[in-house]
Write a protein that holds these residues in place. Sequence first.
Motif, PDB file in Angstrom:
ATOM      1  N   PRO A  42       0.710  -1.325   0.159  1.00  0.00           N
ATOM      2  CA  PRO A  42      -0.134   0.175   0.774  1.00  0.00           C
ATOM      3  C   PRO A  42       0.662   1.247   0.095  1.00  0.00           C
ATOM      4  O   PRO A  42       1.945   1.622   0.652  1.00  0.00           O
ATOM      5  N   PRO A  43       0.585   2.470  -0.657  1.00  0.00           N
ATOM      6  CA  PRO A  43       1.409   3.387  -0.651  1.00  0.00           C
ATOM      7  C   PRO A  43       1.140   4.926   0.551  1.00  0.00           C
ATOM      8  O   PRO A  43      -0.030   4.158   1.301  1.00  0.00           O
ATOM      9  N   ASP A  44       1.802   5.286   0.530  1.00  0.00           N
ATOM     10  CA  ASP A  44       2.286   6.291   1.938  1.00  0.00           C
ATOM     11  C   ASP A  44       1.399   7.293   1.824  1.00  0.00           C
ATOM     12  O   ASP A  44       0.907   7.662   0.483  1.00  0.00           O
ATOM     13  N   GLY A  45       1.405   8.329   2.584  1.00  0.00           N
ATOM     14  CA  GLY A  45       0.430   9.116   2.653  1.00  0.00           C
ATOM     15  C   GLY A  45       0.869  10.084   0.934  1.00  0.00           C
ATOM     16  O   GLY A  45       0.254  11.018   0.880  1.00  0.00           O
ATOM     17  N   ALA A  69     -10.765   6.974 -12.650  1.00  0.00           N
ATOM     18  CA  ALA A  69     -10.653   5.780 -11.631  1.00  0.00           C
ATOM     19  C   ALA A  69      -9.322   5.022 -11.096  1.00  0.00           C
ATOM     20  O   ALA A  69      -8.314   5.712 -11.672  1.00  0.00           O
ATOM     21  N   GLY A  70      -8.966   5.385  -9.896  1.00  0.00           N
ATOM     22  CA  GLY A  70      -7.885   5.209  -9.216  1.00  0.00           C
ATOM     23  C   GLY A  70      -8.018   4.087  -9.167  1.00  0.00           C
ATOM     24  O   GLY A  70      -8.592   2.988  -8.405  1.00  0.00           O
ATOM     25  N   THR A  71      -6.686   2.857  -9.055  1.00  0.00           N
ATOM     26  CA  THR A  71      -6.498   1.446  -9.081  1.00  0.00           C
ATOM     27  C   THR A  71      -7.103   0.568 -10.299  1.00  0.00           C
ATOM     28  O   THR A  71      -7.586   0.234  -9.651  1.00  0.00           O
ATOM     29  N   LYS A  72      -7.204   1.203 -11.765  1.00  0.00           N
ATOM     30  CA  LYS A  72      -8.116   0.470 -12.465  1.00  0.00           C
ATOM     31  C   LYS A  72      -7.275   0.062 -13.196  1.00  0.00           C
ATOM     32  O   LYS A  72      -6.521   0.362 -13.848  1.00  0.00           O
ATOM     33  N   CYS A  82       5.416 -12.417 -24.621  1.00  0.00           N
ATOM     34  CA  CYS A  82       4.729 -12.555 -23.102  1.00  0.00           C
ATOM     35  C   CYS A  82       2.691 -12.014 -23.369  1.00  0.00           C
ATOM     36  O   CYS A  82       2.143 -12.433 -24.108  1.00  0.00           O
ATOM     37  N   PRO A  83       2.109 -12.062 -21.975  1.00  0.00           N
ATOM     38  CA  PRO A  83       0.838 -12.569 -21.947  1.00  0.00           C
ATOM     39  C   PRO A  83       0.491 -10.963 -22.142  1.00  0.00           C
ATOM     40  O   PRO A  83       1.496 -10.171 -21.674  1.00  0.00           O
ATOM     41  N   LYS A  84      -0.666 -10.443 -22.552  1.00  0.00           N
ATOM     42  CA  LYS A  84      -1.389  -9.171 -22.477  1.00  0.00           C
ATOM     43  C   LYS A  84      -0.657  -8.515 -21.037  1.00  0.00           C
ATOM     44  O   LYS A  84      -0.871  -9.031 -20.078  1.00  0.00           O
ATOM     45  N   ASP A  85      -0.657  -7.578 -20.531  1.00  0.00           N
ATOM     46  CA  ASP A  85       0.540  -6.464 -19.676  1.00  0.00           C
ATOM     47  C   ASP A  85      -1.619  -6.101 -18.974  1.00  0.00           C
ATOM     48  O   ASP A  85      -1.853  -5.858 -18.922  1.00  0.00           O
ATOM     49  N   ARG A  86      -1.121  -6.519 -17.429  1.00  0.00           N
ATOM     50  CA  ARG A  86      -2.207  -6.457 -16.728  1.00  0.00           C
ATOM     51  C   ARG A  86      -1.568  -5.250 -15.693  1.00  0.00           C
ATOM     52  O   ARG A  86      -0.509  -5.931 -14.785  1.00  0.00           O
ATOM     53  N   VAL A  87      -1.721  -4.397 -16.340  1.00  0.00           N
ATOM     54  CA  VAL A  87      -1.399  -2.776 -15.109  1.00  0.00           C
ATOM     55  C   VAL A  87      -2.733  -1.822 -14.405  1.00  0.00           C
ATOM     56  O   VAL A  87      -3.043  -1.794 -15.241  1.00  0.00           O
ATOM     57  N   ILE A  88      -1.856  -1.953 -13.575  1.00  0.00           N
ATOM     58  CA  ILE A  88      -2.829  -1.237 -12.307  1.00  0.00           C
ATOM     59  C   ILE A  88      -2.225   0.194 -11.981  1.00  0.00           C
ATOM     60  O   ILE A  88      -1.738   0.086 -11.317  1.00  0.00           O
ATOM     61  N   PRO A  89      -2.768   0.893 -13.058  1.00  0.00           N
ATOM     62  CA  PRO A  89      -1.925   2.799 -12.988  1.00  0.00           C
ATOM     63  C   PRO A  89      -1.898   3.255 -11.598  1.00  0.00           C
ATOM     64  O   PRO A  89      -3.693   2.916 -11.271  1.00  0.00           O
ATOM     65  N   ASP A  90      -1.830   3.985 -10.545  1.00  0.00           N
ATOM     66  CA  ASP A  90      -2.294   5.239  -9.368  1.00  0.00           C
ATOM     67  C   ASP A  90      -3.496   5.497  -9.917  1.00  0.00           C
ATOM     68  O   ASP A  90      -4.493   6.017  -8.824  1.00  0.00           O
ATOM     69  N   GLY A  91      -3.204   6.651 -11.078  1.00  0.00           N
ATOM     70  CA  GLY A  91      -4.509   7.068 -11.826  1.00  0.00           C
ATOM     71  C   GLY A  91      -4.981   6.864 -13.618  1.00  0.00           C
ATOM     72  O   GLY A  91      -3.805   6.662 -13.487  1.00  0.00           O
ATOM     73  N   THR A  92      -6.351   6.886 -13.602  1.00  0.00           N
ATOM     74  CA  THR A  92      -7.031   6.841 -15.565  1.00  0.00           C
ATOM     75  C   THR A  92      -7.694   7.848 -15.117  1.00  0.00           C
ATOM     76  O   THR A  92      -8.688   7.846 -14.490  1.00  0.00           O
ATOM     77  N   GLY A 112     -10.139   4.440 -24.799  1.00  0.00           N
ATOM     78  CA  GLY A 112     -10.202   5.455 -24.306  1.00  0.00           C
ATOM     79  C   GLY A 112     -10.398   5.820 -22.985  1.00  0.00           C
ATOM     80  O   GLY A 112     -10.520   7.819 -23.277  1.00  0.00           O
ATOM     81  N   VAL A 113      -9.136   5.707 -22.997  1.00  0.00           N
ATOM     82  CA  VAL A 113      -8.671   6.154 -21.808  1.00  0.00           C
ATOM     83  C   VAL A 113      -7.280   7.229 -22.477  1.00  0.00           C
ATOM     84  O   VAL A 113      -6.174   7.051 -23.118  1.00  0.00           O
ATOM     85  N   THR A 114      -7.713   8.352 -21.907  1.00  0.00           N
ATOM     86  CA  THR A 114      -6.757   9.779 -22.352  1.00  0.00           C
ATOM     87  C   THR A 114      -5.558  10.337 -21.439  1.00  0.00           C
ATOM     88  O   THR A 114      -4.441   9.925 -22.366  1.00  0.00           O
ATOM     89  N   MET A 115      -4.957   9.760 -20.293  1.00  0.00           N
ATOM     90  CA  MET A 115      -4.443   9.691 -19.456  1.00  0.00           C
ATOM     91  C   MET A 115      -4.422   8.815 -17.966  1.00  0.00           C
ATOM     92  O   MET A 115      -5.505   8.329 -17.409  1.00  0.00           O
ATOM     93  N   VAL A 116      -3.177   8.683 -18.058  1.00  0.00           N
ATOM     94  CA  VAL A 116      -2.589   7.216 -16.752  1.00  0.00           C
ATOM     95  C   VAL A 116      -1.624   8.514 -15.928  1.00  0.00           C
ATOM     96  O   VAL A 116      -1.064   9.265 -16.605  1.00  0.00           O
ATOM     97  N   LEU A 117      -1.914   7.992 -14.895  1.00  0.00           N
ATOM     98  CA  LEU A 117      -0.723   8.784 -13.484  1.00  0.00           C
ATOM     99  C   LEU A 117      -0.383   7.262 -12.589  1.00  0.00           C
ATOM    100  O   LEU A 117      -0.950   6.941 -12.670  1.00  0.00           O
TER     101      LEU A 117
END
Length: 192
Positions: A42-45, A69-72, A82-92, A112-117
């Motif tokens: 889990p991330p820090d504050g 969306a946080g952690t989508k 490799c199999p398809k990547d499965r990534v969870i950005p901090d924000g989408t 449709g995702v415009t930006m990941v963070l």
Amino acid sequence: MTAMAHEPLTQEEVLLEGFLALDTPEGFRAELIEGEIVVTPPPDGDHEDYIGLIVEQVHTRSRTRMQFAGTKGLILRSGGNCPKDRVIPDGTFAPRELRLYRGADSWMPCDGVTMVLEVTSTKPKADREAKRRCYARGGIPLYLLVDREASSITLFSDPEKDDYREHCTRPLGKSITLPEPFAFDLDTTDFL
């Protein structure tokens, strides 16, 4: 009784099945990045504070109304065998009019995702390199990286194949321009 012959699973299929069967501890997240399973705590504050500051500005200043969306979980094209990547950005971020997250599975395509963070934490190299390549391969137009170790913010744009062709890096405390559909200068003064 006849025995059924089964085709052996490929290494990629075994890896994906193992990944999807993982039971990570609460708060931890597992990702499949370029054929490697990566588990982060889990991330820090401070990590969450940066995300909150960015989301607040996007919601109040963006020319286009955005959903966040946080952690989508995103399914992205992979490189090599490799199999398809499965990534969870901090924000989408996606335009609200698309209602992209409504009815989506836990792992959804990135169309449709415009930006990941991403905000760096325990594995900054993954955010700087492997995830950047994943997002570019997925064709996500913008990737915003807050690098706490380098005390900088970078906007990657113009994805092509395995990377972004353009990037702009600013020290934290300076603003960075988010292009259309956001069309505003993101202020990072409060990041210091």
